[in-house]
Design a protein around this motif. Structure first.
Motif, short mmCIF file in Angstrom:
data_model
loop_
_atom_site.label_atom_id
_atom_site.label_comp_id
_atom_site.label_asym_id
_atom_site.label_seq_id
_atom_site.Cartn_x
_atom_site.Cartn_y
_atom_site.Cartn_z
N ARG A 17 8.30 -14.29 16.65
CA ARG A 17 7.02 -13.63 16.29
C ARG A 17 6.46 -14.20 15.01
O ARG A 17 5.25 -14.39 14.88
CB ARG A 17 7.24 -12.13 16.18
CG ARG A 17 7.40 -11.42 17.51
CD ARG A 17 7.24 -9.92 17.34
NE ARG A 17 8.31 -9.36 16.52
CZ ARG A 17 9.48 -8.92 16.96
NH1 ARG A 17 9.74 -9.01 18.28
NH2 ARG A 17 10.38 -8.43 16.16
N GLU A 18 7.32 -14.46 14.05
CA GLU A 18 6.85 -15.04 12.78
C GLU A 18 6.26 -16.43 13.02
O GLU A 18 5.21 -16.78 12.44
CB GLU A 18 8.02 -15.13 11.78
CG GLU A 18 8.49 -13.79 11.26
CD GLU A 18 7.41 -13.09 10.45
OE1 GLU A 18 6.62 -13.80 9.79
OE2 GLU A 18 7.35 -11.85 10.50
N ASP A 19 6.94 -17.20 13.88
CA ASP A 19 6.41 -18.54 14.19
C ASP A 19 5.04 -18.43 14.87
O ASP A 19 4.12 -19.21 14.57
CB ASP A 19 7.38 -19.29 15.10
CG ASP A 19 8.66 -19.67 14.36
OD1 ASP A 19 8.63 -19.68 13.11
OD2 ASP A 19 9.67 -19.95 15.05
N GLN A 20 4.91 -17.47 15.81
CA GLN A 20 3.62 -17.30 16.49
C GLN A 20 2.53 -16.88 15.52
O GLN A 20 1.39 -17.35 15.60
CB GLN A 20 3.77 -16.26 17.61
CG GLN A 20 4.57 -16.76 18.80
CD GLN A 20 4.75 -15.69 19.85
OE1 GLN A 20 4.47 -14.52 19.62
NE2 GLN A 20 5.26 -16.10 21.02
N LYS A 21 2.88 -15.95 14.62
CA LYS A 21 1.91 -15.53 13.61
C LYS A 21 1.47 -16.71 12.75
O LYS A 21 0.28 -16.88 12.44
CB LYS A 21 2.51 -14.44 12.73
CG LYS A 21 2.63 -13.09 13.39
CD LYS A 21 3.19 -12.06 12.42
CE LYS A 21 3.35 -10.69 13.07
NZ LYS A 21 3.92 -9.70 12.15
N TYR A 22 2.45 -17.53 12.37
CA TYR A 22 2.13 -18.68 11.54
C TYR A 22 1.22 -19.67 12.29
O TYR A 22 0.24 -20.17 11.76
CB TYR A 22 3.42 -19.36 11.09
CG TYR A 22 3.19 -20.61 10.27
CD1 TYR A 22 2.75 -20.53 8.95
CD2 TYR A 22 3.39 -21.88 10.83
CE1 TYR A 22 2.52 -21.67 8.21
CE2 TYR A 22 3.17 -23.02 10.10
CZ TYR A 22 2.74 -22.91 8.78
OH TYR A 22 2.51 -24.04 8.04
N MET A 54 -4.06 -22.04 13.43
CA MET A 54 -5.16 -22.30 14.35
C MET A 54 -6.46 -21.66 13.88
O MET A 54 -7.54 -22.25 13.98
CB MET A 54 -4.80 -21.77 15.74
CG MET A 54 -3.74 -22.57 16.47
SD MET A 54 -4.27 -24.25 16.84
CE MET A 54 -5.61 -23.91 17.97
N MET A 55 -6.33 -20.44 13.34
CA MET A 55 -7.54 -19.76 12.82
C MET A 55 -8.13 -20.52 11.65
O MET A 55 -9.36 -20.64 11.52
CB MET A 55 -7.19 -18.33 12.41
CG MET A 55 -6.88 -17.41 13.61
SD MET A 55 -6.37 -15.75 13.12
CE MET A 55 -7.87 -15.14 12.38
N LYS A 56 -7.24 -21.05 10.80
CA LYS A 56 -7.74 -21.83 9.67
C LYS A 56 -8.45 -23.10 10.16
O LYS A 56 -9.52 -23.47 9.66
CB LYS A 56 -6.58 -22.21 8.75
CG LYS A 56 -6.07 -21.05 7.91
CD LYS A 56 -4.93 -21.51 7.00
CE LYS A 56 -4.38 -20.35 6.16
NZ LYS A 56 -3.26 -20.77 5.31
N ILE A 57 -7.82 -23.77 11.16
CA ILE A 57 -8.44 -25.00 11.69
C ILE A 57 -9.80 -24.69 12.32
O ILE A 57 -10.79 -25.40 12.11
CB ILE A 57 -7.49 -25.65 12.71
CG1 ILE A 57 -6.24 -26.18 12.00
CG2 ILE A 57 -8.19 -26.79 13.45
CD1 ILE A 57 -5.15 -26.66 12.93
N GLU A 58 -9.84 -23.61 13.12
CA GLU A 58 -11.10 -23.23 13.74
C GLU A 58 -12.15 -22.86 12.71
O GLU A 58 -13.34 -23.18 12.87
CB GLU A 58 -10.87 -22.06 14.70
CG GLU A 58 -10.10 -22.46 15.95
CD GLU A 58 -9.85 -21.28 16.87
OE1 GLU A 58 -10.23 -20.15 16.47
OE2 GLU A 58 -9.28 -21.47 17.95
#
Length: 340
Positions: free
Chosen positions: A42-47, A52-56
């Motif tokens: 879950r931590e990896d997915q959150k990261y 991805m949000m930062k890239i977008e």
């Protein structure tokens, strides 16, 4: 070697309880490892999601920056165009004012010249009056001279040229709008030349003329070489598809070759181009109706063929040949109806 697989002197219930405790401990350990692994996932997915949000977000900012730059550029170009238009209008206005000033100057000069002429005329008139006054003193001492009478005019003829008319009818009896439309169509047909044809490369200049090809087809038709005539008309139509006589002549060839459906198509196309109906294209319309009616009758479509013969008679009611052919078709239709 061991004599027994179990320890002697140990209670079985105690061993069962120890075994169960070991299994429970192993299960707890496995459950803890599984939960730790799920938490790490879950931590990896959150990261990954945050990355991805930062890239977008960065991409969105780039796109917005590009849009803003384009908007600024378009705004600047629009402002520059408006400024250019404004300068052009001002320049036109200045030129117009200069032209008006020049016209006013010319008018003023013309007025001055006119005033000078009037003043000169007055001076001449006053001088002539003064001369007449001086000569009137001797009026009784001299004979009054009679005015000389000019000789009569000599006879002659005046040449009058009238505006030529393309159509034989009088203007008051003609349909001017339809005639103008027909002339406009004929002019368009003469201009509608298609020279992008590979076969034209090997032809002479005179052979690239649709009228020359039409005459060639007519000569071939007269010698009963109908296939060659069709080829000549085909090339002429590819050069210019607005000339109704090409379709009309090709329909006659198809009739001779028993290509009845093609004869109907060409006759219909000729009638489509021979609009509006006028005296100038009456003969061609009559031929188109007759050829289409002939093809329909040869296909045993006698009712439809009779309609074309009757349309031809409306165009040329005094044509005996068409009258006889129409009567024959009527007799065939009546005979068919009686036998059925």
């Amino acid at each position: 070697m061991w004599e027994n697989l179990s320890i002697s002197g140990v209670d079985k219930e105690i061993m069962q309880r120890i075994r169960e405790e070991s299994v429970l401990q192993a299960q707890e350990t496995a459950r803890g490892a599984t939960e730790a692994k799920a938490a790490a996932k879950r931590e990896d997915q959150k990261y990954a999601l945050s990355v991805m949000m930062k890239i977008e977000e960065e991409e969105r900012k780039k796109i917005e920056a590009m849009k803003e730059n384009e908007r600024i550029k378009a705004t600047k170009e629009l402002e520059a165009w408006k400024e250019h238009q404004k300068k052009a209008e001002e320049q036109k206005k200045i030129q117009k004012e200069e032209k008006l000033c020049q016209q006013e100057k010319q008018i003023e000069e013309e007025r001055k010249k006119l005033k000078n002429k009037k003043s000169l005329t007055r001076n001449l008139a006053s001088r002539s009056l003064a001369t007449k006054g001086r000569s009137s003193e001797n009026i009784f001492s001299e004979k009054v001279k009679e005015d000389s009478v000019p000789a009569p005019r000599s006879g002659g003829s005046i040449q009058i040229s009238f505006t030529p008319r393309v159509f034989p009818t009088a203007l008051r009896e003609s349909k001017a709008a339809e005639e103008e439309e027909w002339l406009h169509k004929q002019a368009e047909a003469r201009r509608a030349m298609n020279t992008d044809i590979p076969e034209l490369c090997d032809l002479k200049e005179e052979e690239k003329n649709p009228e020359w090809l039409k005459d060639k087809g007519n000569k071939l038709f007269a010698t009963e070489n109908y296939l060659a005539a069709v080829n000549a008309y085909n090339l002429a139509i590819r050069l210019n598809n607005k000339i109704p006589s090409l379709y009309l002549n090709r329909a006659a060839c198809h009739l001779k070759l028993k290509n009845l459906h093609k004869a109907i198509e060409d006759s219909s196309k000729a009638l489509e181009l021979l609009t509006p109906p006028l005296a100038d294209n009456a003969n061609a319309r009559m031929k188109a109706h007759v050829r289409r009616g002939t093809a329909l009758c040869q296909l045993e479509l006698y009712v439809e063929g009779l309609l074309d013969y009757e349309a031809a008679l409306k165009v040329d009611p005094s044509n005996k040949i068409v009258q006889n052919d129409a009567e024959k078709v009527r007799n065939v239709i009546q005979g068919t109806e009686l036998t059925s």
